[in-house]
Design a protein around this motif. Structure first.
Motif, short mmCIF file in Angstrom:
data_model
loop_
_atom_site.label_atom_id
_atom_site.label_comp_id
_atom_site.label_asym_id
_atom_site.label_seq_id
_atom_site.Cartn_x
_atom_site.Cartn_y
_atom_site.Cartn_z
N GLU A 181 0.84 -1.21 0.00
CA GLU A 181 0.00 0.00 0.00
C GLU A 181 0.87 1.25 0.00
O GLU A 181 0.57 2.23 -0.70
N ALA A 182 1.95 1.22 0.77
CA ALA A 182 2.87 2.37 0.79
C ALA A 182 3.50 2.57 -0.59
O ALA A 182 3.67 3.70 -1.06
N PHE A 183 3.84 1.46 -1.26
CA PHE A 183 4.38 1.51 -2.62
C PHE A 183 3.39 2.21 -3.55
O PHE A 183 3.77 3.08 -4.35
N GLN A 184 2.12 1.83 -3.47
CA GLN A 184 1.12 2.43 -4.36
C GLN A 184 0.91 3.90 -4.04
O GLN A 184 0.73 4.72 -4.94
N LEU A 185 0.94 4.27 -2.76
CA LEU A 185 0.78 5.68 -2.40
C LEU A 185 1.95 6.51 -2.94
O LEU A 185 1.76 7.64 -3.38
N ARG A 186 3.16 5.93 -2.91
CA ARG A 186 4.30 6.62 -3.51
C ARG A 186 4.07 6.79 -5.01
O ARG A 186 4.37 7.83 -5.59
N ASP A 187 3.52 5.74 -5.64
CA ASP A 187 3.21 5.81 -7.06
C ASP A 187 2.18 6.91 -7.34
O ASP A 187 2.30 7.64 -8.34
N ASP A 188 1.20 7.04 -6.45
CA ASP A 188 0.18 8.08 -6.61
C ASP A 188 0.79 9.47 -6.53
O ASP A 188 0.42 10.37 -7.29
N ILE A 189 1.72 9.65 -5.61
CA ILE A 189 2.39 10.95 -5.48
C ILE A 189 3.20 11.25 -6.74
O ILE A 189 3.15 12.36 -7.28
N LEU A 190 3.93 10.24 -7.24
CA LEU A 190 4.74 10.44 -8.44
C LEU A 190 3.86 10.70 -9.66
O LEU A 190 4.26 11.42 -10.58
N GLY A 191 2.65 10.13 -9.67
CA GLY A 191 1.74 10.35 -10.78
C GLY A 191 1.25 11.78 -10.89
O GLY A 191 0.78 12.21 -11.94
N VAL A 192 1.37 12.54 -9.80
CA VAL A 192 0.96 13.95 -9.78
C VAL A 192 2.17 14.88 -9.73
O VAL A 192 2.25 15.86 -10.47
N PHE A 193 3.14 14.54 -8.86
CA PHE A 193 4.26 15.45 -8.61
C PHE A 193 5.58 14.96 -9.18
O PHE A 193 6.61 15.63 -9.01
N GLY A 194 5.59 13.81 -9.85
CA GLY A 194 6.83 13.24 -10.34
C GLY A 194 7.46 14.04 -11.48
O GLY A 194 6.78 14.76 -12.22
N ASP A 195 8.77 13.89 -11.62
CA ASP A 195 9.54 14.52 -12.69
C ASP A 195 9.48 13.62 -13.93
O ASP A 195 9.93 12.47 -13.87
N PRO A 196 8.95 14.11 -15.05
CA PRO A 196 8.84 13.26 -16.24
C PRO A 196 10.16 12.66 -16.69
O PRO A 196 10.19 11.55 -17.24
#
Length: 352
Positions: free
Chosen positions: A235-250
């Motif tokens: 679940e923590a992995f997916q939440l990190r993925d969610d953050i990167l999906g909005v704030f991640g560097d392309p």
């Protein structure tokens, strides 16, 4: 510092097993029809061209933690998880209409372009979509075949099969729940958590660990410990993925900035923002999600100012604490415990 995925030479061994299997499939396909070389090449490029290899790593070290003895057969068996992952990503990119994956065209865009360059009949986009459905299905079929021909013995396969089957069911229905949540506009934390759990958390960490434990013939107490460690970590992995999906560097993620916002994803991060924003800002966020022309920076500011980003980071910390406590108490091999701890850090502190 050596990546935990590289320990025991795991990444190159997984890649070698995948390359050998896919080469055999290429021979098989081209014997049917030379036109299928493009299918084989596309899947080879997709599977071998990148990826973190976290799922095979969790499965392998779950096996080693249960005092399993290393073998090439075990490595080939856990490599099958990468074909499940390929299937999920190909279908996910199609459903989300994503243009890229790992910085290169997604499968449906690749075949759309092939149609356009060849000036074939019909709509290029429709051809690309059909190809992606079929290649994703083929990757899932091949995942089963690679497990079967990995070299595991009958008893090991018999123990592994129920875990492998359950995992593939869970990720598929998790994908459906994700699509359903976007369609219904459900913004509850409860629904966002369930989607995260079944779409990614269980099949990223918990099920691979349990697959390794099953192959090793581990007792129930080890399997239970792996669930206690793997589920919150996933679940923590997916939440990190969610953050990167909005704030991640392309340049790091290989996907356009704010892609999850354009796709209208109703993640834990978004649910937390809905729960904290004022009515006008909440209405603006709701209206903008899924709009391909949305203002990414404006929505990022709304989410950040709502406190949702901080709340999601806090939730990741809570999940990590629970996960690592379970790992510490697990009755497993000490070397594996150390590597699994490092894998947990790699899964949740990543930038891609």
């Amino acid at each position: 510092m050596t990546s935990p995925v590289e320990l025991a030479g795991l990444r190159p061994r997984v890649d070698k097993a995948l390359a050998a299997f896919l080469a055999e499939q290429r021979t098989r396909l081209t014997a049917i029809d030379p036109a299928l070389a493009e299918v084989s090449e596309a899947l080879e490029d997709f599977v071998l061209g990148g990826g973190k290899r976290l799922r095979p790593a969790f499965a392998y070290w779950g096996f080693r933690g249960a005092h399993g003895t290393d073998s090439d057969a075990v490595v080939a068996a856990v490599a099958a998880l990468e074909l499940v992952q390929a299937s999920a990503l190909i279908h996910d990119d199609l459903m989300d209409r994503s243009d890229t994956r790992r910085g290169i065209p997604s499968i449906h865009r690749r075949f759309e372009q092939r149609h356009r360059e060849a000036s074939w009949r019909g709509a290029p986009a429709s051809f690309g979509e059909s190809a992606a459905v079929l290649l994703g299905d083929l990757a899932l079929v091949w995942s089963d075949e690679l497990l079967h021909v990995s070299g595991l013995g009958p008893a090991e396969l018999s123990r592994a099969r129920p875990v492998f089957d359950e995992m593939r069911t869970e990720v598929t229905v998790g994908q459906y729940l994700d699509v359903l949540t976007q369609a219904t506009g459900d913004t509850s934390l409860e629904r966002a958590g369930k989607v995260a759990r079944f779409k990614a958390a269980k099949y990223t960490v918990e099920r691979p660990l349990l697959l390794g434990a099953a192959i090793a013939g581990a007792p129930a107490e080890v399997a239970n410990s792996y669930t206690g460690f793997g589920l919150p970590l996933g679940e923590a992995f997916q939440l990190r993925d969610d953050i990167l999906g909005v704030f991640g560097d392309p340049s790091q993620t290989g996907k356009p900035a704010g892609d999850d916002l354009r796709e209208g994803k109703r993640t834990y991060l978004i649910a937390a923002a809905f729960g904290s924003l004022a009515e006008d800002d909440r209405a603006e966020l709701d209206a903008s999600l899924g709009d391909p022309n949305l203002n990414v920076e404006r929505l990022r500011a709304l989410i950040r100012d709502s406190g949702a980003l901080t709340a999601t980071e806090h939730r990741i910390d809570e999940l990590m604490s629970a996960s690592l406590a379970a790992l510490e108490a697990a009755p497993i091999d000490e070397e594996a415990r150390t590597v699994l701890h490092a894998l947990a850090d790699a899964a949740t502190r990543r930038t891609v």
